[in-house]
Design a protein around this motif. Structure first.
Motif, PDB file in Angstrom:
ATOM      1  N   GLU A  21      26.648  71.257  -1.364  1.00 30.21           N
ATOM      2  CA  GLU A  21      25.511  70.487  -0.861  1.00 30.21           C
ATOM      3  C   GLU A  21      24.224  70.894  -1.574  1.00 30.21           C
ATOM      4  O   GLU A  21      23.440  70.040  -2.010  1.00 30.21           O
ATOM      5  N   GLU A  22      24.000  72.186  -1.713  1.00 32.45           N
ATOM      6  CA  GLU A  22      22.806  72.665  -2.406  1.00 32.45           C
ATOM      7  C   GLU A  22      22.851  72.319  -3.892  1.00 32.45           C
ATOM      8  O   GLU A  22      21.833  71.958  -4.488  1.00 32.45           O
ATOM      9  N   LEU A  23      24.036  72.405  -4.496  1.00 31.78           N
ATOM     10  CA  LEU A  23      24.180  72.046  -5.905  1.00 31.78           C
ATOM     11  C   LEU A  23      23.839  70.569  -6.106  1.00 31.78           C
ATOM     12  O   LEU A  23      23.100  70.217  -7.029  1.00 31.78           O
ATOM     13  N   ALA A  24      24.351  69.714  -5.235  1.00 30.46           N
ATOM     14  CA  ALA A  24      24.048  68.286  -5.334  1.00 30.46           C
ATOM     15  C   ALA A  24      22.560  68.037  -5.181  1.00 30.46           C
ATOM     16  O   ALA A  24      21.964  67.258  -5.939  1.00 30.46           O
ATOM     17  N   MET A  25      21.930  68.713  -4.230  1.00 35.41           N
ATOM     18  CA  MET A  25      20.495  68.535  -4.015  1.00 35.41           C
ATOM     19  C   MET A  25      19.712  68.976  -5.242  1.00 35.41           C
ATOM     20  O   MET A  25      18.813  68.266  -5.701  1.00 35.41           O
ATOM     21  N   LYS A  26      20.051  70.127  -5.794  1.00 35.48           N
ATOM     22  CA  LYS A  26      19.341  70.637  -6.970  1.00 35.48           C
ATOM     23  C   LYS A  26      19.494  69.697  -8.167  1.00 35.48           C
ATOM     24  O   LYS A  26      18.564  69.515  -8.945  1.00 35.48           O
ATOM     25  N   ALA A  27      20.666  69.077  -8.284  1.00 35.30           N
ATOM     26  CA  ALA A  27      20.930  68.169  -9.399  1.00 35.30           C
ATOM     27  C   ALA A  27      20.425  66.750  -9.131  1.00 35.30           C
ATOM     28  O   ALA A  27      20.457  65.909 -10.023  1.00 35.30           O
TER      29      ALA A  27
END
Length: 83
Positions: A21-27
Motif C-alpha cells: 500500500e505504501e509502495l503504491a502510494m509513493k509511486a
C-alpha cells in the motif's frame, strides 16, 4: 521477464521496509493495480514501470534490467542498504 521484474519490486518494498500500500502510494499507483500485478494478474505496463522508477530513481536501471551501474548512481536496494 515479468516474474523477474515483480521480484525486484518485492525486493524494493522489503529493503525499504514498506508494504504494498505504501509502495503504491509513493509511486502514485492505485493500490489495486499493484496488488493485482504482484499476485500475477496482468502484465506490467509502461506506466507501472515509469511510476516505480520515478519513485525510486536510484533503482530505475536495476528495476528494468536487473543490473547495477554504481558509477552512475544506479544501484539495487540491497547494495544501497548494505553500504
Amino acid at each position: 521477464m515479468k516474474d523477474d521484474f515483480l521480484e525486484r519490486v518485492r525486493k524494493i518494498a522489503e529493503c525499504e521496509g514498506i508494504g504494498r500500500e505504501e509502495l503504491a502510494m509513493k509511486a502514485g499507483m492505485k493500490y489495486t493495480r499493484l496488488r493485482n500485478l504482484m499476485s500475477g494478474q496482468g502484465q506490467p505496463r509502461l506506466e507501472d514501470i515509469t511510476a516505480l522508477a520515478t519513485a525510486y530513481p536510484e533503482y530505475a536501471y536495476w528495476l528494468v534490467y536487473g543490473e547495477e551501474l554504481p558509477e552512475s548512481g544506479q544501484v539495487s536496494p540491497l547494495s544501497k542498504h548494505t553500504n
